[in-house]
Scaffold this motif. Structure first.
Motif: not given
Length: 331
Positions: A57-63, A78-82, A309-311
């Motif tokens: 898993x890779x989580x990108x913050x809003x920043x 790829x950091x968007x809804x499935x 899970x988030x976008x």
């Protein structure tokens, strides 16, 4: 791996290692970074030894997702809804799009040259390969083709350019198209998944350029310096780093097929990094227990972990290939 490799498969949070490797800023202090990175590296090596595959898993913050900085993460695509990624994939297999590529859903293999219309030369810059249901079946005489389609796209720009230009005088098996936004999906996904593979290889302690090619290779230079050389033979030394994008048909209960999805196999290369939707179907085989295990989908993962899970969360599955296993003596 002599023990049980059944699921659930290991899950590694690759965020810290990804941000550090690609020099994307992180909010952690240096001491925290060192401790976290060491832990990630250990988790990856342990997962490779125990299962030969694992979730990342890779989580990108809003920043990180929105702030301008010198190293924007390519994996943002790829950091968007499935559903949004699924829609982009579907667009490449839609009948209208395939018609422009002279490709047939039930047909065979078609190589598509992509032309750059933004320059005055209008030269061919890339090549992609489409496989219809017949091509994916591997047997054009098969009465009922397998219910899947695919696109193949090589990462090496030099190789794609050279292959496209070498076919310029041979239109029998190829079709030319102007480059448009849809083609960017293939190149963006390729770079995104490669960027993850780079982090995993680095975390294993493997030196750059040994397994993955992080620089432009000389395949195009070799072809241009030897115009009489056969392009195919010149490309043999090019790094084989490619994207396979599959679309599997929805099947009704009444339909009967000898094979659904892909047949059982091992991955022959170094690493395979898989993005999958929430439908599922990916499986791994445990030799110790002699049975297949379903690989959890992103949605199923979050039913069994505390991570939300988030976008901005990217979920992937990594397989160690035969070559890497042999090169490291199973380590």
């Amino acid at each position: 791996m002599s023990g049980c490799t059944c699921g659930p498969h290991p899950i590694v949070d690759l965020t810290a290692a990804y941000l550090e490797y690609h020099k994307i800023r992180s909010n952690s202090s240096s001491s925290e970074d060192d401790e976290l990175l060491t832990s990630v590296h250990q988790q990856i090596r342990k997962a490779c030894r125990s299962h030969g595959c694992f979730h990342v898993t890779i989580q990108l913050t809003n920043e990180e997702d929105s702030s301008p900085h010198p190293h924007p993460p390519i994996i943002q695509c790829l950091a968007k809804p499935l559903a949004e990624v699924e829609h982009e994939i579907e667009s490449l297999f839609s009948p209208s799009f395939l018609q422009t590529a002279n490709a047939n859903l039930n047909g065979g293999l078609v190589k598509v040259r992509i032309k750059d219309l933004s320059s005055s030369s209008s030269r061919f810059i890339e090549e992609a390969t489409f496989r219809g249901r017949t091509a994916e079946s591997g047997d054009e005489q098969q009465p009922k083709p397998e219910p899947k389609l695919s696109w193949e796209f090589r990462r090496c720009l030099s190789a794609r350019t050279a292959a496209a230009e070498s076919m310029e005088n041979n239109d029998r098996d190829h079709f030319s198209l102007p480059k448009n936004e849809a083609w960017n999906f293939l190149s963006n996904w390729t770079e995104s998944l490669h960027s993850v593979a780079s982090v995993v290889i680095h975390s294993m302690g493997i030196t750059k350029q040994v397994v993955l090619n992080e620089k432009s290779c000389n395949c195009l230079h070799k072809i241009m310096s030897n115009p009489n050389n056969d392009a195919t033979s010149s490309l043999e030394k090019c790094n084989v780093d490619l994207l396979r994008c599959f679309r599997y048909d929805a099947i009704s209960i009444e339909e009967k097929y000898d094979l659904l999805g892909s047949s059982s196999h091992t991955d022959w290369g170094s690493l395979t990094v898989v993005w999958q939707d929430d439908v599922g179907g990916l499986q791994t085989y445990c030799h110790a227990c002699e049975k297949w295990t379903d690989v959890a989908t992103p949605g199923e993962q979050y039913n069994t972990t505390t991570t939300s899970s988030n976008n901005n969360t990217i979920n992937l599955f990594v397989h160690v290939g035969d070559f890497l296993s042999l090169a490291t003596h199973g380590e």
